[in-house]
Design a protein around this motif. Structure first.
Motif, short mmCIF file in Angstrom:
data_model
loop_
_atom_site.label_atom_id
_atom_site.label_comp_id
_atom_site.label_asym_id
_atom_site.label_seq_id
_atom_site.Cartn_x
_atom_site.Cartn_y
_atom_site.Cartn_z
N VAL A 1 0.86 -1.19 0.00
CA VAL A 1 0.00 0.00 0.00
C VAL A 1 0.90 1.23 0.00
O VAL A 1 1.94 1.25 0.65
CB VAL A 1 -0.95 0.03 1.21
N SER A 2 0.51 2.24 -0.74
CA SER A 2 1.30 3.46 -0.77
C SER A 2 0.42 4.66 -1.07
O SER A 2 -0.73 4.52 -1.50
CB SER A 2 2.41 3.37 -1.83
N ASN A 3 1.00 5.84 -0.86
CA ASN A 3 0.34 7.07 -1.26
C ASN A 3 0.34 7.18 -2.78
O ASN A 3 1.06 6.46 -3.48
CB ASN A 3 1.03 8.28 -0.64
N HIS A 4 -0.48 8.09 -3.30
CA HIS A 4 -0.66 8.21 -4.75
C HIS A 4 -0.57 9.69 -5.12
O HIS A 4 -1.53 10.43 -5.01
CB HIS A 4 -2.03 7.64 -5.13
N TYR A 5 0.63 10.11 -5.58
CA TYR A 5 0.87 11.52 -5.88
C TYR A 5 0.97 11.81 -7.36
O TYR A 5 0.95 12.98 -7.76
CB TYR A 5 2.16 11.99 -5.19
N PRO B 1 3.37 2.55 -13.26
CA PRO B 1 4.46 1.60 -12.98
C PRO B 1 5.79 2.22 -12.56
O PRO B 1 6.74 1.48 -12.30
CB PRO B 1 4.63 0.93 -14.34
N GLY B 2 5.89 3.54 -12.49
CA GLY B 2 7.18 4.18 -12.32
C GLY B 2 7.98 3.71 -11.12
O GLY B 2 9.19 3.46 -11.22
N LEU B 3 7.33 3.57 -9.97
CA LEU B 3 8.06 3.19 -8.76
C LEU B 3 8.71 1.82 -8.87
O LEU B 3 9.75 1.56 -8.27
CB LEU B 3 7.11 3.21 -7.55
N TRP B 4 8.09 0.93 -9.66
CA TRP B 4 8.63 -0.44 -9.77
C TRP B 4 9.91 -0.46 -10.60
O TRP B 4 10.57 -1.51 -10.67
CB TRP B 4 7.58 -1.38 -10.35
N GLY B 5 10.28 0.67 -11.18
CA GLY B 5 11.56 0.74 -11.87
C GLY B 5 12.74 0.53 -10.95
O GLY B 5 13.86 0.25 -11.42
N GLY C 1 8.29 12.99 -4.48
CA GLY C 1 8.97 13.43 -5.68
C GLY C 1 8.44 12.89 -6.99
O GLY C 1 8.85 13.36 -8.06
N MET C 2 7.52 11.93 -6.95
CA MET C 2 7.00 11.40 -8.21
C MET C 2 6.18 12.43 -8.97
O MET C 2 6.11 12.39 -10.20
CB MET C 2 6.16 10.15 -7.94
N ASP C 3 5.58 13.37 -8.25
CA ASP C 3 4.82 14.42 -8.92
C ASP C 3 5.74 15.50 -9.50
O ASP C 3 5.26 16.37 -10.25
CB ASP C 3 3.79 15.04 -7.97
N ASP C 4 7.03 15.46 -9.16
CA ASP C 4 8.01 16.29 -9.86
C ASP C 4 8.48 15.59 -11.13
O ASP C 4 8.71 16.23 -12.16
CB ASP C 4 9.22 16.58 -8.96
N LEU C 5 8.60 14.27 -11.04
CA LEU C 5 9.00 13.47 -12.21
C LEU C 5 7.94 13.55 -13.29
O LEU C 5 8.25 13.76 -14.47
CB LEU C 5 9.24 12.02 -11.77
N LEU C 6 6.68 13.38 -12.91
CA LEU C 6 5.57 13.59 -13.84
C LEU C 6 4.56 14.52 -13.18
O LEU C 6 3.72 14.09 -12.40
CB LEU C 6 4.88 12.28 -14.23
#
Length: 278
Positions: free
Chosen positions: A85-89, A95-99, A205-210
């Motif tokens: 389970v994780s937050n969703h930003y 799939p990005g985090l699974w990289g 930081g994922m919302d900075d990436l996309l």
């Protein structure tokens, strides 16, 4: 209080738009054919490589407790499901985090997660539906509650000992407020024949990436922090709920509340780690 009144999964008007008929998808996900696995392997591999390039090579990730996640994906007891389970930003969280995972996981349809995806975003036509279906995404209809095919299918996959990832906030949380978590995750955990390993994660930081603004272009050189928490030890808690025959609506809320508590601590820790990088 009725289930409709109490459940945050049901607090959207029932007149939910269905831009595309998704009924045909569930039988294919429920009983995948050999052809399904061949095509899924191709899609999962392509998406996995793309995610790894974007996250690991074009940006600046730092993953805390990565080996914990890898160990639970690959070496947990046979038949025991894993629910992360994780937050969703950001729309690229999955799939990005699974990289960050080894290619042997992120490019393997037998090992990568099942995940729920919004029917009105990812399953709007035949081509998109095929892509996300072969990518092991389950269409979830937001606004019709926890008793729907998507949750039922997640429970079935849990019964097979698979890995399921859930964004319990139920949407991309662009304002980063503390949302009351949806209770679908509690139902998946409570109704799984074998109690899953529950692994909370938090990322920044994922919302900075996309970014969540047009033109929705993937960025380079952004710092991303992923923090894999400790597995939640809820076995005795869940067994006690079942022993006392606690009604399912109450049980799923209590389980979800435990996840919400874990999120608070993990969020504070991860935000601190992310700030220190700057």
């Amino acid at each position: 209080m009725s289930d409709q009144d109490a459940d945050p999964s049901l607090d959207v008007p029932t007149g939910v738009a269905m831009p595309y008929n998704i009924d045909w998808i569930f039988p294919r996900l429920r009983n995948p054919s050999k052809f399904w696995y061949v095509v899924s392997q191709f899609v999962v591999s392509a998406v996995g490589i793309f995610s790894k390039v974007v996250l690991m090579f074009l940006n600046k990730p730092r993953v805390y407790n990565r080996e914990r996640l890898i160990q639970l994906i690959t070496k947990r007891p046979k038949g025991i499901p894993l629910v992360t389970v994780s937050n969703h930003y950001s729309c690229f969280d999955d799939p990005g985090l699974w990289g960050c995972l080894p290619l042997g996981i992120v490019c393997n349809t037998y090992k990568i997660r099942w995940s729920m995806a919004a029917h009105d975003i990812c399953f709007t036509n035949k081509l998109h539906s095929l892509f996300f279906m072969f990518g092991k995404c389950i269409p979830v209809v937001r606004g019709i509650g926890v008793y729907q095919d998507a949750i039922n299918l997640c429970i079935e996959k849990a019964a097979l000992g698979h890995w399921i990832h859930v964004f319990p906030e139920g949407k991309v949380n662009m304002d980063k407020e503390e949302l009351r978590l949806k209770w679908g995750v509690g139902r998946i955990i409570y109704e799984s024949p074998k109690i899953p390993i529950i692994l909370p994660m938090w990322h920044e930081g994922m919302d900075d990436l996309l970014p969540n603004v047009e033109p929705y272009v993937i960025q380079r050189g952004k710092q991303v922090t992923l923090n894999v928490g400790q597995p939640l030890d809820l076995n005795d808690f869940i067994l006690d709920l079942k022993k006392r025959q606690v009604p399912e609506p109450t049980a799923r809320k209590l389980i979800t509340d435990k996840i919400q508590e874990a999120f608070r601590d993990l969020r504070a820790e991860t935000e601190k780690l992310h700030r220190e990088r700057n």
